[in-house]
Design an enzyme around this catalytic site. Structure first.
Site, PDB file in Angstrom:
ATOM      1  CB  SER A   8      -0.925   0.006   1.226  1.00  0.00           C
ATOM      2  OG  SER A   8      -1.674   1.200   1.284  1.00  0.00           O
ATOM      3  CD1 TRP A  16      -1.658   1.239  -6.009  1.00  0.00           C
ATOM      4  CD2 TRP A  16      -2.060   3.017  -4.736  1.00  0.00           C
ATOM      5  NE1 TRP A  16      -2.702   1.930  -6.580  1.00  0.00           N
ATOM      6  CE2 TRP A  16      -2.967   3.033  -5.822  1.00  0.00           C
ATOM      7  CE3 TRP A  16      -2.134   4.045  -3.800  1.00  0.00           C
ATOM      8  CZ2 TRP A  16      -3.932   4.025  -5.984  1.00  0.00           C
ATOM      9  CZ3 TRP A  16      -3.083   5.047  -3.969  1.00  0.00           C
ATOM     10  CH2 TRP A  16      -3.960   5.034  -5.046  1.00  0.00           C
ATOM     11  CG  HIS A  17      -0.320   5.823  -1.080  1.00  0.00           C
ATOM     12  ND1 HIS A  17      -0.734   4.615  -0.560  1.00  0.00           N
ATOM     13  CD2 HIS A  17      -1.392   6.646  -1.010  1.00  0.00           C
ATOM     14  CE1 HIS A  17      -1.994   4.726  -0.165  1.00  0.00           C
ATOM     15  NE2 HIS A  17      -2.421   5.938  -0.429  1.00  0.00           N
ATOM     16  N   GLY A  18       3.562   5.685  -3.729  1.00  0.00           N
ATOM     17  CA  GLY A  18       4.721   6.353  -4.310  1.00  0.00           C
ATOM     18  C   GLY A  18       5.957   5.477  -4.329  1.00  0.00           C
ATOM     19  CG  PHE A  71      -0.548   8.952  -4.554  1.00  0.00           C
ATOM     20  CD1 PHE A  71       0.787   9.266  -4.416  1.00  0.00           C
ATOM     21  CD2 PHE A  71      -1.452   9.421  -3.626  1.00  0.00           C
ATOM     22  CE1 PHE A  71       1.221  10.027  -3.341  1.00  0.00           C
ATOM     23  CE2 PHE A  71      -1.020  10.172  -2.533  1.00  0.00           C
ATOM     24  CZ  PHE A  71       0.313  10.478  -2.407  1.00  0.00           C
TER      25      PHE A  71
END
Length: 483
Positions: free
Chosen positions: A298, A301-303, A483
């Site tokens: 997770s 996924w954001h960066g 993102f």
């Protein structure tokens, strides 16, 4: 209008073309990537209609690898090469790659379709319906990550094609609330948060705390505002998007927070990562590992950065802490919660204590999330937890100045309060009011269900829209766009 004269297919085609044009405005090359992604996934779905069970598994792997490979190339290749260079001392380089906007969202949506298709949980939809599901503009660039069935079933529903004044009114109200959250509040807080993180080296303890709170409220209002706007414009069209944001700062545990924040991302990881890994079925240690894997992913996924990985790992550890059941939270409803290692918690605290601890830890974790690199993050932590003074507090708080607090500034001036103290007092009042608002008041989903349309309410939303429209000149990019 097209639906009204029963041109349903033409209406779907029109909405699809307009969604594609909407995406094209961000860049023609982005549209090419999106179209290639759609065509490859649809082709795989078509091949699955004529494949046997063993072939379906291979096609599922190919589909997942294709989508992840596309995401890896545009989002993670540079990060991967930089880390390879750091580990082995090489000097590999890649030219700058511009990431297509929303690629994380439409890629995950198509992964869910391909996996469900191979597992027999999705049909081979008509091409136009599949494209519309993928490119439907309210969700295309920033989510939510909607599953195919919950969207396409609505596109097929004849009842959704009739104009509904009540849905339109709810949608308009939701859109105005979301727009005001973004342009009046979130973008104002952004000035203070951006200035603070840029000047991190010079900040003192109190200023770091003020900056961390500014970013905590900014990201809440920014993402919540987008969700409200997306839901609102979709409701105007008669389509309901899955709920993606549900007052997460009201949560009393980290686990509950992630049941309220970016809810569609959480359910994606639960269905397609956590459960296939074994979920909680393979023992306690494996459950902990599975939870940490999900949260590290997770974060990624954001960066593409170690700061995001640390943020995800910290959130995962907090969720594991909740599962251990050492400290439980009394929800006041008498419901018995299940814990991983024990039946009853060793210590039970009131919900208010759980709220405060969860909020505090989320604020701390966002230092990783917002910082440019780990050195920058640890510098912020050092200044936050090891007392220093004086610093940039007044100057930083001054970035929060907005036209709407003009009257309050004049009142403090008339009372003989100095300008520096006025700035600090207004900042404190703003934070307290904002905290009370997001932690105690009804959220947008709850407000629009009330169906009140009196003259005063209509006038209030009209004024709120005008104020938001005026503020558009200073609007900044949504945080979740990157993102």
């Amino acid at each position: 209008m097209l639906n009204r004269i029963h041109k349903n297919t033409v209406a779907d085609g029109f909405l699809t073309l307009m969604s594609l044009y909407f995406y094209y405005t961000f860049g023609a090359s982005f549209l090419i990537v999106l179209v290639i992604s759609i065509c490859v996934n649809y082709l795989l779905s078509f091949i699955m209609t004529r494949s046997k069970e063993n072939t379906l598994k291979a096609l599922k792997v190919i589909g997942v690898l294709f989508n992840l490979g596309l995401l890896f190339y545009f989002k993670y290749l540079g990060f991967f090469v930089d880390n390879i260079n750091a580990v082995i001392g090489s000097n590999f380089s890649v030219k700058e790659i511009i990431m297509p906007i929303g690629i994380s969202f439409f890629t995950f949506g198509q992964i869910s379709f391909i996996v469900d298709r191979a597992n027999g949980e999705a049909e081979h939809y008509p091409f136009l319906q599949y494209v519309l599901y993928t490119v439907y503009f309210p969700k295309l660039i920033q989510g939510p990550i909607a599953f195919h069935k919950e969207m396409i079933d609505q596109f097929r529903d004849e009842g959704k094609r009739t104009f509904d004044a009540d849905n339109f009114a709810k949608g308009l109200k939701s859109f105005i609330i979301g727009l005001s959250k973004k342009v009046i509040l979130a973008d104002t807080l952004a000035r203070m948060a951006n200035y603070g993180f840029e000047q991190a080296y010079y900040l003192d303890t109190l200023t770091v705390i003020a900056v961390m709170l500014a970013y905590t409220f900014q990201i809440y209002l920014d993402f919540s505002g987008y969700c409200d706007m997306a839901n609102g414009v979709s409701l105007m069209l008669g389509i309901e998007l899955p709920v993606n944001f549900n007052s997460p700062y009201k949560a009393s545990t980290a686990k509950e927070l992630w049941q309220r924040w970016h809810m569609t991302l959480s359910r994606f990881f639960i269905k397609y990562v956590y459960i296939p890994l074994g979920g909680s079925r393979k023992g306690k240690r494996r459950t902990i590992i599975n939870v940490l894997i999900v949260f590290v992913l997770s974060g990624l996924w954001h960066g593409a950065g170690w700061t995001y990985i640390c943020w995800g790992l910290m959130q995962g550890l907090l969720v594991v802490w909740d599962d251990l059941g050492i400290v439980g939270v009394d929800d006041g409803l008498g419901k018995k919660k299940k814990y991983l290692f024990r039946e009853n918690p060793l210590l039970t605290v009131p919900r208010a204590v759980g709220n405060a601890f969860t909020f505090f830890m989320f604020v701390v974790s966002l230092v990783f999330f917002r910082s440019e690199d780990l050195a920058h993050a640890f510098g912020m932590f050092k200044r936050a937890f090891f007392w220093t003074y004086p610093g940039f507090l007044t100057r930083t708080a001054g970035k929060l100045e907005m036209a709407e607090n003009y009257v309050l500034r004049q009142v403090f001036t008339r009372l003989g309060i100095g300008s520096a103290d006025t700035v600090l007092m207004i900042t404190m009042i703003f934070y307290i009011a904002l905290g009370a608002f997001v932690m105690t008041r009804k959220n947008t989903q709850e407000i629009i269900k009330e169906e009140r349309y009196g003259k005063k309410e209509v006038a209030f939303y009209a004024i709120l829209f005008i104020l938001s429209f005026i503020s558009l000149s200073n609007v900044s990019t949504f945080i979740y766009f990157k993102f």
